[in-house]
Motif scaffolding. Structure first.
Motif, mmCIF file in Angstrom:
data_model
loop_
_atom_site.group_PDB
_atom_site.id
_atom_site.type_symbol
_atom_site.label_atom_id
_atom_site.label_comp_id
_atom_site.label_asym_id
_atom_site.label_seq_id
_atom_site.Cartn_x
_atom_site.Cartn_y
_atom_site.Cartn_z
ATOM 1 N N GLU A 195 0.836 -1.194 0.000
ATOM 2 C CA GLU A 195 0.000 0.000 0.000
ATOM 3 C C GLU A 195 0.878 1.253 0.000
ATOM 4 O O GLU A 195 0.621 2.214 -0.719
ATOM 5 C CB GLU A 195 -0.910 -0.013 1.227
ATOM 6 N N THR B 112 -4.269 9.179 -8.696
ATOM 7 C CA THR B 112 -4.769 8.792 -7.380
ATOM 8 C C THR B 112 -4.375 7.348 -7.070
ATOM 9 O O THR B 112 -4.070 6.571 -7.970
ATOM 10 C CB THR B 112 -6.304 8.898 -7.312
ATOM 11 N N GLU B 113 -4.410 7.019 -5.795
ATOM 12 C CA GLU B 113 -4.113 5.636 -5.407
ATOM 13 C C GLU B 113 -5.127 4.678 -6.011
ATOM 14 O O GLU B 113 -4.809 3.547 -6.321
ATOM 15 C CB GLU B 113 -4.164 5.500 -3.892
ATOM 16 N N GLY B 114 -6.342 5.164 -6.137
ATOM 17 C CA GLY B 114 -7.383 4.336 -6.739
ATOM 18 C C GLY B 114 -7.008 3.920 -8.149
ATOM 19 O O GLY B 114 -7.197 2.781 -8.548
ATOM 20 N N GLN B 115 -6.452 4.851 -8.887
ATOM 21 C CA GLN B 115 -6.041 4.534 -10.254
ATOM 22 C C GLN B 115 -4.940 3.472 -10.269
ATOM 23 O O GLN B 115 -4.976 2.552 -11.072
ATOM 24 C CB GLN B 115 -5.534 5.799 -10.951
ATOM 25 N N TYR C 149 -4.374 1.272 -7.977
ATOM 26 C CA TYR C 149 -4.966 0.004 -7.545
ATOM 27 C C TYR C 149 -5.768 -0.633 -8.676
ATOM 28 O O TYR C 149 -5.715 -1.836 -8.905
ATOM 29 C CB TYR C 149 -5.873 0.240 -6.332
ATOM 30 N N SER C 150 -6.514 0.212 -9.375
ATOM 31 C CA SER C 150 -7.353 -0.266 -10.468
ATOM 32 C C SER C 150 -6.509 -0.991 -11.523
ATOM 33 O O SER C 150 -6.847 -2.082 -11.977
ATOM 34 C CB SER C 150 -8.083 0.932 -11.071
ATOM 35 N N SER D 184 -4.759 -4.217 -10.044
ATOM 36 C CA SER D 184 -5.645 -5.351 -9.806
ATOM 37 C C SER D 184 -6.138 -5.961 -11.115
ATOM 38 O O SER D 184 -6.651 -7.069 -11.141
ATOM 39 C CB SER D 184 -6.843 -4.924 -8.952
ATOM 40 N N PHE D 185 -5.979 -5.237 -12.205
ATOM 41 C CA PHE D 185 -6.433 -5.768 -13.496
ATOM 42 C C PHE D 185 -5.508 -6.875 -14.002
ATOM 43 O O PHE D 185 -5.951 -7.876 -14.534
ATOM 44 C CB PHE D 185 -6.514 -4.638 -14.527
ATOM 45 N N TYR E 234 -13.474 3.448 -8.663
ATOM 46 C CA TYR E 234 -12.676 2.852 -9.737
ATOM 47 C C TYR E 234 -13.100 1.426 -9.973
ATOM 48 O O TYR E 234 -13.561 0.744 -9.066
ATOM 49 C CB TYR E 234 -11.185 2.847 -9.372
ATOM 50 N N PHE E 235 -12.872 0.967 -11.196
ATOM 51 C CA PHE E 235 -12.998 -0.457 -11.460
ATOM 52 C C PHE E 235 -11.805 -1.168 -10.859
ATOM 53 O O PHE E 235 -10.684 -0.694 -10.988
ATOM 54 C CB PHE E 235 -12.985 -0.715 -12.971
ATOM 55 N N GLY F 206 -10.059 -5.261 -10.457
ATOM 56 C CA GLY F 206 -10.136 -6.633 -10.928
ATOM 57 C C GLY F 206 -10.356 -6.695 -12.418
ATOM 58 O O GLY F 206 -10.220 -5.691 -13.127
#
Ligand code: SF4
Ligand code: FES
Lengths: 153, 210
Positions: free
Chosen positions: A39, A52-55, A57-58, A61-62, B170-171, B173
């Protein structure tokens, strides 16, 4: 994250310009050095690229290649290629999940075990098989799975 | 504004230059099924439901297709219906179909689309993919997210970005495991609830409803 690790991370980042397109190369290199994307690492990378951290992570995780949690010391891999599948891989997986108390893709909280599956590791003659780190165990049965982890009851 | 003449389902229609085929059709009272289109957002073209036939049997997504002079569009044809129906069925196979207990029932785009294609939920049940229910995400103080109902249209993700200038949705996975995640403390959710208002199905629901 310890000071030393943070220094290493900053050193890695110093090779990049801070452009968004560099995200994946950075993730790859960070994972190569740390084994996974923590993290804290994701936070620093996000800040470095002004996203952003969300980006982060997104994206991370893909791709199945990226790990968001560290690997356990023992990496238990169950083959579910065609041969293993036909010879009972689903039951082997189920038994292993039970013994380890983990679901596929999970790592135990004490970082001892990681349980994963793969599409085939080329030991079809030994189907169904399990690999623990580098050792392959063939012709598995749910019973034999328990014997592989004698200290876990 | 430059005007453009085209034909949709045999009707002669005049549109403004720069408009998309979907916008033109909707403005003229011709319904084309759509899930990921929203008038305030850039068309992402991910749901593929707005397929129409242009000229001789070429299928395009009408939400991303700009009108052109003399275009001939068919919003219904055997080919369009076949493809569109398959897409809807695939969506429903991976969607909660307990409409009666869904707070969005009646305002749901998916229901509307099914009605327009005469697909009944009951008949779809056997096609449903039997898999475990995914847990609801209740981490946001204002709304809940139900991945079992999400059609992954991306409207909420884009809305958060456009409205707030930064996104907290966000998406994460991939494939069937994809869902929308809320990045709570790490972002600036101002609880504008635009994402909830725009969700075409019942995947984002205000907490007070339940
Ligand atoms: S939560 Fe709703 S708006 Fe967001 S992607 Fe899913 S269906 Fe679309
Ligand atoms: S509305 Fe055009 S692809 Fe979704």
């Amino acid at each position: 994250m310890e000071k030393r690790e943070e220094r290493l991370l900053r050193e890695i980042l110093s090779f990049y310009k801070g452009q968004q397109g560099e995200l994946i190369p950075i993730l790859l290199q960070v994972q190569a050095n740390f084994g996974y994307l923590s993290e804290k690492a994701r936070k620093l990378i996000a800040r470095f690229l002004s996203i952003t951290e969300g980006q982060v992570y997104s994206i991370a995780s893909f791709y199945s290649q990226f790990r968001l949690v560290p690997l356990g010391k023992k990496r238990v891999t169950i083959c579910r290629g065609t041969a293993c599948h036909i010879r009972g891989a689903p039951r082997i997986l189920e038994a292993t999940e039970k013994v380890l108390g983990l679901k596929e893709g999970e790592t135990s909280s004490d970082l001892e075990y990681t349980l994963e599956t793969v599409a085939c590791f080329g030991c079809c003659a030994l189907a169904p098989c399990i690999r623990i780190n580098k050792n392959v165990h063939g012709e598995m049965t749910p019973e034999k799975v328990k014997e592989l982890f004698p200290h876990l009851k | 504004m430059e005007k453009i003449a085209l034909t949709i389902d045999g009707l002669n229609i005049v549109a403004d230059k720069g408009m998309t085929v979907l916008e033109t059709a909707l403005r003229n009272g011709i319904y084309i099924p759509h899930l990921c289109y929203h008038p305030d957002l850039k068309p992402s073209g991910v749901c593929r439901l707005c397929l129409v036939e242009v000229g001789d049997e070429q299928l395009v997504t009408s939400c991303r297709m700009k009108v052109e002079q003399g275009m001939v569009i068919k919003t219904k044809s055997p080919e369009v219906d076949k493809v569109r129906r398959a897409i809807v069925e695939l969506l429903i196979a991976d969607h909660h179909t307990d409409c009666r207990n869904c707070p969005s029932s009646g305002q749901c785009e998916l229901q509307r689309i099914m009605a327009s294609l005469h697909i009944s939920v009951k008949r779809m049940r056997p096609l449903k993919w039997a898999r475990e229910e995914l847990p609801r995400d209740t981490s946001n103080p204002f709304f809940d997210y139900d991945p079992n109902k999400c059609v992954l249209c991306g409207i909420c993700v884009q809305t958060c970005e456009v409205v707030q200038g930064t996104s907290s949705l966000y998406f994460v996975g991939r494939g069937y495991g994809t869902k929308v995640a809320f990045f709570a403390n790490k972002s600036r959710c101002e609880s504008c609830r635009q994402c909830v208002a725009r969700c075409p199905v019942g995947a984002l629901i205000p907490k007070t409803v339940r």
